[in-house]
Design an enzyme around this catalytic site. Structure first.
Site: not given
Length: 355
Positions: A194, A99
């Site tokens: 997340c 990410c």
């Protein structure tokens, strides 16, 4: 540093808010950005509404422009596809690493960050100026240090980043948030990945990969002692969630062809330890080290404040061999070996553990 135009990535958490406060007080021209990446169900975006509300309050507090940018599809195409593919191959993925390199400092930089002098985040890391070049430095707070999540950055990406928090311990960051009366000063730190939000990781894997019952075998005896739901639910070194009595039991091996999980008993079983790691898919952030002869290094193979010391050398196939001074628990193919200078001050880069 002279006044600069800065793209500040904020999350609604206390770390990025304090990083913003520090840069604002230095007089920089700041625009706030929140990256929306989505969730794995239809119930919203990873607590995004609460996050965006807090980010909006921060923007109003400092009278700064604030933009919500969408990278949902890019996240799923590049980060989650990688994670699911890696798990299905029986390896252990690191989506947070991907990410950072692909989304926050990849697509965001290409579309928005490039218009600014720097992009700033609330990561716990530093920038070290040495030999006329920038290097990724470790944070003062060893427990919060996040260089192991940033080790796939390129030099171009590192050259455009600011890490305001790297020189502060977390306790002081919390105090600064309270002193500045930030709206999220007492908000708890986010945990886990997340995109999952409140979704259990096993539920996520079950949704995408299903279940496939197989045997759990005690590796010392070859005796079947239980059943599992599919090898992709387990990683090397895992102890919790095995459903076996009389533990502790640790996963020490997986056979993908037969869908078999092998476990060993006891905290001190040597079968869950190793002293050699082989790394492929190498990424040297600033400069590749000279490997004409073995080098002394520090390294990590997971997110931990503990560094291990080792000797690093190149093999005939261009891979990296790390021979640790101490036994390493749970060496999992697919995870990353993060390589540091012997003094633990600079993160040189990383490679994917192949075995």
């Amino acid at each position: 540093m002279k006044k600069a135009r800065i793209a500040m990535l904020i999350s609604g958490g206390v770390d990025s808010a304090v990083a913003l406060d520090l840069l604002y007080k230095q007089g920089h021209d700041i625009t706030l950005f929140y990256i929306r990446i989505g969730r794995d169900d239809d119930s919203g975006d990873c607590n995004a509404e609460e996050d965006i509300e807090l980010c909006t309050l921060l923007a109003q507090r400092y009278n700064l422009p604030f933009k919500v940018v969408e990278l949902h599809q890019e996240y799923w195409d590049h980060v989650m596809a990688y994670a699911l593919k890696t798990v299905k191959e029986g390896r252990t993925p690191h989506p947070d690493m991907m990410c950072n390199s692909i989304i926050k400092f990849g697509f965001f930089e290409q579309r928005w960050g490039k218009e600014f002098d720097y992009t700033a985040t609330g990561h716990y890391a530093t920038i070290v100026e040495k030999d006329g070049m920038r290097w990724l430095g470790t944070a003062v707070d060893a427990v919060k240090d996040q260089t192991d999540f940033l080790a796939r950055l390129t030099y171009d990406q590192l050259s455009h980043i600011l890490f305001p928090l790297g020189v502060y311990p977390k306790e002081e960051v919390r105090r600064m948030a309270v002193d500045a009366s930030l709206p999220n000063a007492t908000r708890k730190d986010s945990q886990g990945i997340c995109f999952l939000g409140k979704i259990d990781y096993s539920d996520f894997l079950r949704r995408h990969l299903g279940e496939k019952p197989g045997a759990v075998v005690e590796i010392e005896t070859g005796k079947k002692i239980g059943e599992h739901r599919g090898y992709w639910f387990y990683t090397i070194g895992q102890r919790k969630g095995l459903g076996l009595s009389g533990g502790p039991w640790f996963v020490v091996k997986k056979n993908l062809r037969t869908n078999t999980i092998y476990v060993a008993h006891g905290y001190d079983t040597p079968l869950q330890y190793g002293k050699e790691l082989i790394l492929d898919e190498l990424n040297w952030i600033t400069k590749a080290p000279e490997l004409t002869e073995p080098l002394s290094i520090a390294f990590k193979n997971r997110h931990t404040p503990h560094f291990s010391h080792a000797i690093m050398s190149a093999d005939e196939e261009g891979r990296i061999r790390i021979e640790s001074d101490e036994p390493i628990q749970g060496i999992a193919p697919g995870q990353f070996g993060i390589i540091y200078t012997p003094d633990k001050k600079i993160c040189l880069g990383c490679g994917v553990i192949t075995r």
